[in-house]
Design a protein around this motif. Structure first.
Motif: not given
Length: 493
Positions: A149-154
């Protein structure tokens, strides 16, 4: 307010049964529950604080170099120390600014505050075993999903942290509910203490290991922190549901001797409630106001350090990431002081050296004053005086003494901890706002604010705290009861 552990029903049972020596102890089901819940609480705090360390490894340091007399130098290197600090951002992937990082660290508490009182209601309705297990199952899944999720969107990281807060906020009320049904009166302190110290070991273990995982772990180092803590939590959930039950009567592997011993040792009927929560009297109580204020002031310091200590160790102390195990030292000191404080204060009260009120007030005053002094001292430290980092450990050690001051009042813990969660929502954001450039002078202001709250806690708790049972805690029936705020069974005086 004091909970008297004398139990006529328990004494009668022991007098009538001459085979009490046959009752299992260390390998009994009640102690297996204690061991299992201890490791559960360790993992609760592991999934709670893992982001505090990981985020330092995740985020790029855009101001890593500065100009000095025309020469470019690494701002992560401490003048006068040979060790290189360039490993801090070797695996960093994100460009989150200080405000974003502070908000992410605070987001956990937005969920945590919502389920403090609800957790007890859920436990009584659905069973503490199910509530604790489901809470950790949800938390473990969210933790494992954090790197993706961090690499997708904060935004997804915010959402996951709020969900983890919502889930873990039910854990301690659920355990209170279970111990109300499992803990014999003469063993209650030992069993509950074993569970509660898991919080300290969770912080110590996570802080001590995360620095090495950042450097040597898989998935860019920082990702392994979430996979490992989340993975262990998943394993624990399976073990929890296999080994535990909500009550002794429901457990398939408990011996008849132990089952009878526990049932006959519980001083109240766990199948029903016998009184109502005196909400109006709560609101009017100076003693409760003292506990709420002290709990909030104590948590301002605790939550500031829990969320910001790794950043301070990197930005000001310039410690190599491999030495981040040092961030666990303050909490190891806190664990020791917290356990010692309970023994010492009970000794003082039992020998009538001081009254209960004077003992609680004195303990709180020593805790807050000592923490304030060493927090101010910490504000003047720099990377050139790393040996003085012991001052921070002493500050956290003093906060541990509060476990024998206001935190012993479990019957109002649900209320006080709800208010005391507010600092967790605010303190990381304030710390981030005060340290935009991460200089030692800016961090000094963070410690000043913490010290100011310690002084406020000293004044309010010292002036309003009471050791005797309050009138609103007494029922008008023949027996005297205290109703727990998490909807658990009442506890006899």
């Amino acid at each position: 307010m004091e909970l008297v552990e004398e139990n006529d029903k328990h004494d009668t049972y022991l007098q009538q049964n001459d085979k009490t020596q046959d009752i299992p102890c260390c390998c009994s089901q009640r102690w297996i529950l204690a061991y299992t819940s201890f490791f559960g609480v360790v993992l609760v705090y592991a999934v709670r604080v893992n982001l505090s360390v990981a985020i330092v490894c995740m985020v790029k340091n855009v101001n890593s170099t500065t100009e000095l007399n025309g020469t470019s130098i690494d701002s992560n290197t401490c003048p006068g120390h040979a060790e290189s600090q360039t490993v801090f951002n070797k695996h960093a992937e994100f460009d989150w600014d200080k405000t974003t990082r502070s908000s992410i660290l605070a987001s956990f508490f937005y969920g945590y505050i919502c389920t403090q009182v609800l957790g007890g209601w859920f436990a009584d309705r659905y069973g503490g075993r199910r509530v604790f297990g489901v809470a950790m199952a949800v938390s473990s899944v969210c933790t494992i999903l954090t790197p993706v999720c961090a690499r997708t969107s904060v935004i997804l990281v915010f959402v996951l942290r709020v969900i983890i807060g919502l889930a873990t906020g039910t854990v301690f009320p659920a355990m209170q509910s279970m111990w109300g049904r499992w803990a014999p009166s003469l063993e209650r302190s030992k069993l509950m203490t074993l569970t509660s110290v898991g919080t300290m070991f969770g912080v110590v273990g996570t802080f001590a290991s995360s620095g090495y995982l950042c450097e040597y772990g898989f998935d860019n180092g920082w990702g392994s922190i979430f996979y490992i803590t989340g993975g262990f939590s998943c394993i624990w959930v399976v073990v929890w549901f296999i080994l535990t039950r909500d009550t002794p009567s429901e457990h398939p592997r408990i011996s008849s001797q132990e089952r009878d011993y526990i049932i006959n040792s519980i001083e109240f009927d766990t199948t029903k409630r016998t009184s109502k929560v005196p909400w109006i009297e709560f609101a009017k109580s100076p003693a409760l106001l003292a506990c709420i204020t002290a709990h909030m002031c104590n948590n301002w310091t605790n939550y500031t350090l829990l969320t910001s200590l790794p950043d301070f160790m990197k930005s000001v102390m310039k410690f190599n990431i491999k030495k981040w195990s040092l961030t666990a030292l303050p909490y190891l000191c806190q664990a020791v002081s917290g356990l010692a404080a309970g023994q010492i204060t009970d000794l003082i009260r039992s020998r009538k050296i001081l009254s209960t009120t004077a003992t609680r007030r004195s303990t709180g005053a020593i805790a807050f004053t000592g923490a304030a002094v060493f927090l101010v001292t910490t504000g003047f430290m720099s990377c050139d005086h790393r040996d003085m980092a012991v001052a921070l450990s002493l500050a956290v050690m003093f906060t541990g003494l509060n476990r024998a001051a206001f935190i012993i009042r479990w019957c109002t813990f649900g209320i006080t901890n709800t208010f005391a969660t507010v600092p967790g929502m605010i303190a990381p954001i304030i710390a981030g706002a005060l340290t935009p450039n991460d200089t030692s002078e800016e961090w000094r202001n963070v410690f000043y604010v913490c010290a100011a709250f310690c002084i406020l806690g000293t004044l309010v708790f010292g002036g309003l705290a009471r050791g005797e049972v309050q009138e609103w805690a007494k029922d008008k029936s023949e027996d005297v009861w205290i109703e727990t705020t998490s909807n658990n069974p009442p506890i006899k005086q």
